[in-house]
Design a protein around this motif. Structure first.
Motif, PDB file in Angstrom:
ATOM      1  N   LEU A  36      46.805  44.864  41.617  1.00  0.00           N
ATOM      2  CA  LEU A  36      45.696  44.365  42.511  1.00  0.00           C
ATOM      3  C   LEU A  36      44.878  43.485  41.859  1.00  0.00           C
ATOM      4  O   LEU A  36      44.358  42.764  42.515  1.00  0.00           O
ATOM      5  N   TYR A  37      44.665  43.696  40.507  1.00  0.00           N
ATOM      6  CA  TYR A  37      43.743  42.710  39.924  1.00  0.00           C
ATOM      7  C   TYR A  37      44.150  41.429  40.080  1.00  0.00           C
ATOM      8  O   TYR A  37      43.626  40.353  40.160  1.00  0.00           O
ATOM      9  N   LEU A  38      45.486  41.229  39.931  1.00  0.00           N
ATOM     10  CA  LEU A  38      46.143  39.960  39.952  1.00  0.00           C
ATOM     11  C   LEU A  38      46.563  39.255  41.307  1.00  0.00           C
ATOM     12  O   LEU A  38      46.481  37.953  41.231  1.00  0.00           O
ATOM     13  N   VAL A  39      46.540  40.091  42.400  1.00  0.00           N
ATOM     14  CA  VAL A  39      46.896  39.535  43.543  1.00  0.00           C
ATOM     15  C   VAL A  39      45.690  39.632  44.706  1.00  0.00           C
ATOM     16  O   VAL A  39      45.879  38.965  45.580  1.00  0.00           O
ATOM     17  N   VAL A  40      44.860  40.588  44.241  1.00  0.00           N
ATOM     18  CA  VAL A  40      43.608  41.032  45.164  1.00  0.00           C
ATOM     19  C   VAL A  40      44.000  41.550  46.617  1.00  0.00           C
ATOM     20  O   VAL A  40      43.384  42.235  47.230  1.00  0.00           O
ATOM     21  N   PHE A  95      45.666  33.228  42.951  1.00  0.00           N
ATOM     22  CA  PHE A  95      44.863  32.736  41.838  1.00  0.00           C
ATOM     23  C   PHE A  95      45.602  31.914  41.201  1.00  0.00           C
ATOM     24  O   PHE A  95      46.793  31.919  41.013  1.00  0.00           O
ATOM     25  N   LEU A 103      42.165  37.102  34.388  1.00  0.00           N
ATOM     26  CA  LEU A 103      42.188  38.563  34.781  1.00  0.00           C
ATOM     27  C   LEU A 103      42.974  39.457  33.993  1.00  0.00           C
ATOM     28  O   LEU A 103      42.810  40.779  33.883  1.00  0.00           O
TER      29      LEU A 103
ATOM     30  N   ALA B  18      39.543  39.535  50.754  1.00  0.00           N
ATOM     31  CA  ALA B  18      40.627  39.283  50.134  1.00  0.00           C
ATOM     32  C   ALA B  18      41.572  40.702  50.288  1.00  0.00           C
ATOM     33  O   ALA B  18      42.808  40.287  50.543  1.00  0.00           O
ATOM     34  N   VAL B  19      41.068  41.871  49.772  1.00  0.00           N
ATOM     35  CA  VAL B  19      41.906  42.978  49.784  1.00  0.00           C
ATOM     36  C   VAL B  19      42.225  43.210  51.172  1.00  0.00           C
ATOM     37  O   VAL B  19      43.446  43.676  51.288  1.00  0.00           O
ATOM     38  N   PHE B  28      38.369  31.940  49.911  1.00  0.00           N
ATOM     39  CA  PHE B  28      39.435  32.551  48.607  1.00  0.00           C
ATOM     40  C   PHE B  28      39.004  31.365  47.450  1.00  0.00           C
ATOM     41  O   PHE B  28      39.048  31.727  46.147  1.00  0.00           O
ATOM     42  N   ASN B  32      37.966  32.259  43.550  1.00  0.00           N
ATOM     43  CA  ASN B  32      38.682  31.709  42.473  1.00  0.00           C
ATOM     44  C   ASN B  32      37.615  31.119  41.577  1.00  0.00           C
ATOM     45  O   ASN B  32      37.798  31.473  40.380  1.00  0.00           O
ATOM     46  N   ARG B  42      34.354  38.136  36.446  1.00  0.00           N
ATOM     47  CA  ARG B  42      35.391  39.035  36.293  1.00  0.00           C
ATOM     48  C   ARG B  42      35.329  40.486  35.680  1.00  0.00           C
ATOM     49  O   ARG B  42      36.049  41.196  36.150  1.00  0.00           O
ATOM     50  N   TYR B  45      34.561  41.896  38.918  1.00  0.00           N
ATOM     51  CA  TYR B  45      35.847  42.081  39.853  1.00  0.00           C
ATOM     52  C   TYR B  45      36.649  43.281  39.858  1.00  0.00           C
ATOM     53  O   TYR B  45      37.024  43.758  40.740  1.00  0.00           O
ATOM     54  N   ALA B  46      36.748  43.232  38.484  1.00  0.00           N
ATOM     55  CA  ALA B  46      37.847  44.486  38.333  1.00  0.00           C
ATOM     56  C   ALA B  46      37.110  45.823  38.667  1.00  0.00           C
ATOM     57  O   ALA B  46      37.790  46.659  39.022  1.00  0.00           O
ATOM     58  N   LEU B  49      37.221  46.289  42.201  1.00  0.00           N
ATOM     59  CA  LEU B  49      38.555  46.757  42.678  1.00  0.00           C
ATOM     60  C   LEU B  49      39.075  48.284  42.368  1.00  0.00           C
ATOM     61  O   LEU B  49      39.687  48.917  43.095  1.00  0.00           O
ATOM     62  N   LEU B  53      40.096  51.237  44.910  1.00  0.00           N
ATOM     63  CA  LEU B  53      41.195  52.257  44.828  1.00  0.00           C
ATOM     64  C   LEU B  53      40.666  53.590  44.757  1.00  0.00           C
ATOM     65  O   LEU B  53      41.507  54.478  45.392  1.00  0.00           O
TER      66      LEU B  53
END
Lengths: 187, 565
Positions: A36-40, A95, A103, B18-19, B28, B32, B42, B45-46, B49, B53
């Motif tokens: 998920l981090y890589l493709v969002v 990305f 990422l 985006a999710v 987007f 980016n 970054r 961002y993690a 996410l 989840l």
């Protein structure tokens, strides 16, 4: 009693599957999160996860006992992500390779610092601190699986307003997690 | 540089879009850019996410609080939320992520469908079975409501766990976990389906057409057709109804499903919508799903499940009707894998010349034939008016014969039980015999006071020998009492014979016997030998049970009390 060849194969297969599941179950969410981090995009991540798990199972013979299962799984996951991007190159929302690398580093760094269970524990604490209206929103979206359109109808507000409100709640939760980790000295 | 708070709000909003697959080109590109240029972004961002989840984790959801059913929120909360949207402080202009700037639009994606080799696809599907179980469990989140979705229709000696407290017949049942500790119960779902539960069973009522069965067994019956498919989920499979009556049983290793009428689909995985394998089952078919998601067809005895008609028998038994108490006991007896034969002596219209075997494992192949040797014994009233017995007249040859079958060629441990009745002038004799001349698998008799051999008078006989005749295998003296039903039972573990009268152990004798298996008819009411007319049974026989194991005293007492008239 002697076993026939196919019975032996069956036994081996069961044993191998048991071993595989034993290694996979505790780490599946980690692999999922990495993708998920890589493709969002969530739907893409789910598709890629499934392909990754199939590939991991097919290549399980190549996995060496005692080595880092997660690292092995993440390597396959990354390959599947790249394969997915290549296959769907007309799709706009990927990305660029440079960012993907950044990422990936960030994801691996985080995994090394704290576990999924720790994050869940902290998230539970943070959710408890939210205001009622925020919890209502989360409940509708994540527990009752309502769409954003459905939630907007429930509340009589626009869909973008729901996105904004939920985005803010996510941000509050993320800040709370960050702060908690910093206080624990593991951020 | 943006403040952390501003950056976080913008990022969280973009990431959410985006999710969900709702972001546009502009959004987007912005995401980016932020991630590429700002290390703080970054890191955040993690974490965002992780929040996404994590919010799908049921443990986390438990902290949302019980807010009620969708559509039934406290109006004050709704109002507050709407109000909040109106008065929320405007985001600074430079944050970009305002809805008027980034329009939410549905993006049409070009999905690339990879070409697949069929063999790999099949392998992949098979391999996926186990993993799908894990994947889908995350997605299926039953809606929660406090509104009733069912009610308790009937209950027989039902004892529930303390979580729900006492549940009375007619009580409404909202969604949630239930645990039936003892007895049986019927739940009527609001969609019209009825569910028969047999203790012990643990399950969750999810919706009016969906149940999550954790452990135990249930039978679902859908008589009224509904648009909703009835679904029984289990930890690693799903049974989807297509208008029918079916049973589902769950233990730690498998889910078993059996269709009584209609059709169901047995699917691997507990999510009815996402599954890796499926098997359609028609009437009288069964299937098993294991924890790895593998599905196979299987013979599942219908006695495994308590059906509506059985439940009615239990109810009547609970109402102190002895006949139904006896019938209710059969649910337990018929699940005993050691049960070789069970002759209930119930007269079936159109089959008066047959003695039916009710043991599910052996069934009709061990039915007896009346009048094989001479005349048919007479059907008369049995222990209760609802059932019959057979009257044997010693002066006539009325033996019943069950054709030789390996299931009856029992040379190891054995238990035999029979209900018999004698009138004033009746003299008991051979009740049953499975022998080939001097090779006797088992022979059970009760000899009366007029038996020619003084040493055998008024004694129960359990004879087993191979070639060499024996005088062992006789009880102490027990005089038959006229006008009374007697429950006789004998067991033999190849070392000791135990004799029981009305559930009580009356004596045991050592009798070492090593048998060889042989093919021999089972004869009821006499022996498969010519002559021996004074040894024939003279009186009523009402029931015979044969098991290829030794029953203990408490089991035989239970059988006695279940069948006592």
């Amino acid at each position: 009693m002697c076993k026939k060849g196919n019975e032996v194969d069956k036994d081996l297969h069961s044993l191998q599957l048991k071993n595989f599941m034993g290694l996979l179950v505790p780490h599946q969410r980690q692999i999922h999160a990495f993708i998920l981090y890589l493709v969002v995009n969530r739907a893409d991540a789910d598709d890629i996860l499934q392909e990754t798990l199939v590939e991991m199972w097919n290549k399980f013979n190549e996995y060496k006992d005692g080595t880092n299962f997660v690292a092995w799984g993440l390597t396959i996951a990354k390959f599947k992500v790249l394969q997915f991007i290549q296959k769907s190159k007309n799709y706009r929302f990927h990305f660029d390779p440079q960012l993907l690398e950044l990422l990936e580093h960030e994801a691996i760094r985080k995994n090394g610092v704290h576990t999924h269970n720790e994050r869940v524990e902290i998230l539970k604490e943070c959710v408890s601190k939210l205001q009622t209206k925020e919890k209502v929103m989360l409940d509708l979206r994540y527990e009752k699986n309502l769409t954003f359109e459905g939630i907007s109808r429930q509340f009589g507000v626009s869909v973008p307003a729901i996105y904004k409100a939920l985005g803010r709640t996510h941000a509050r939760l993320a800040q709370c997690i960050k702060l908690t980790l910093e206080q624990r000295g593991v951020a | 540089m943006k403040t952390d708070e501003t950056l976080h709000s913008e990022l969280a909003y973009l990431i959410l879009l985006a999710v969900e697959g709702k972001i546009n080109d502009e959004g987007f590109a912005r995401l980016n850019d932020l991630l590429k240029t700002d290390p703080r972004a970054r890191g955040f961002y993690a974490t965002i996410l992780d929040v996404h989840l994590g919010l799908e984790d049921v443990e986390v959801q438990a902290h949302f609080g019980r807010t009620g059913q969708a559509g039934s929120y406290n109006p004050a909360v709704l109002e507050a939320l709407a109000e909040y949207e109106k008065i929320a402080p405007a985001e600074p202009r430079d944050t970009v992520c305002q809805s008027e700037i980034i329009k939410i639009e549905k993006v049409k994606r070009e999905r690339i469908i990879p070409k697949l080799n069929k063999v790999s696809l099949v392998t992949a599907i098979g391999s996926l079975a186990a993993m799908i179980v894990l994947l889908v469990s995350v997605h299926l989140l039953p809606p929660k409501t406090t509104e009733p979705i069912a009610y308790l229709g009937q209950a027989v000696h039902a004892k529930w766990d303390s979580e729900r407290g006492r549940i009375a017949v007619g009580d409404n049942l909202p969604p949630g976990p239930m645990h039936l500790l003892e007895g049986a119960a019927e739940i009527v779902m609001h969609n019209g389906a009825t569910v028969i539960l047999e203790a012990p069973i643990q399950f969750d009522l999810e919706t009016s057409s969906r149940i999550f069965l954790r452990q135990g067994r249930m039978v679902v019956s859908i008589k009224n057709s509904s648009d909703d498919r009835f679904v029984v989920r289990t930890p690693f499979s799903t049974v989807v109804d297509f208008g029918t009556e079916f049973g589902v049983q769950v233990n730690s290793e498998t889910t078993q499903a059996r269709v009584f009428e209609g059709q169901v689909e047995l699917r691997s995985g507990s999510d009815p919508l996402k599954y890796s394998g499926a098997l359609k089952l028609d009437s009288n078919q069964g299937g098993i799903v294991n924890t790895q998601g593998a599905i196979v067809m299987a013979d599942i005895a219908q006695e495994t499940f308590l059906r509506q008609k059985d439940f009615e028998i239990l109810e009547q038994a609970a109402g102190s009707q002895p006949f139904y108490r006896w019938k209710a006991y059969h649910f337990q007896l018929h699940r005993d894998p050691a049960l070789a034969a069970h002759y209930t002596f119930e007269k079936r219209p159109g089959a008066e010349n047959r003695l039916m075997n009710a043991a599910p494992q052996t069934g009709a192949v061990l039915d007896g034939a009346l009048g094989t040797y001479g005349e048919q014994p007479e059907w008369v009233r049995g222990r209760w008016e609802q059932k019959a017995a057979l009257r044997f007249d010693r002066s006539r040859d009325q033996r019943i014969v069950v054709a030789a079958n390996e299931k009856l060629a029992i040379s190891g441990p054995i238990t035999i039980a029979a209900w018999v009745y004698l009138h004033d002038t009746d003299q008991p004799g051979h009740i049953l015999s499975c022998r080939d001349k001097n090779q006797i698998h088992y022979q059970m008799s009760w000899f009366g006071a007029e038996h020619p051999d003084i040493a055998r008078r008024n004694r129960i006989q359990m004879l087993r020998y191979y070639q060499e005749p024996t005088v062992r295998g006789y009880s102490r003296e027990i005089r038959p009492v006229p006008h009374q039903w007697h429950f006789l039972a004998v067991s033999h573990d190849n070392h000791t014979v135990r004799f029981y009268l009305n559930g009580d152990l009356i004596c045991e004798v050592q009798d070492e016997v090593r048998m060889e298996s042989l093919a021999a008819d089972l004869v009821i009411g006499g022996v498969p030998l010519s002559g021996y007319t004074q040894w024939r049974f003279d009186g009523l026989i009402d029931e015979i049970v044969i098991l290829n194991r030794v029953m203990n005293t408490s089991e035989l007492q239970r059988m006695y009390w279940a069948g006592k008239p």
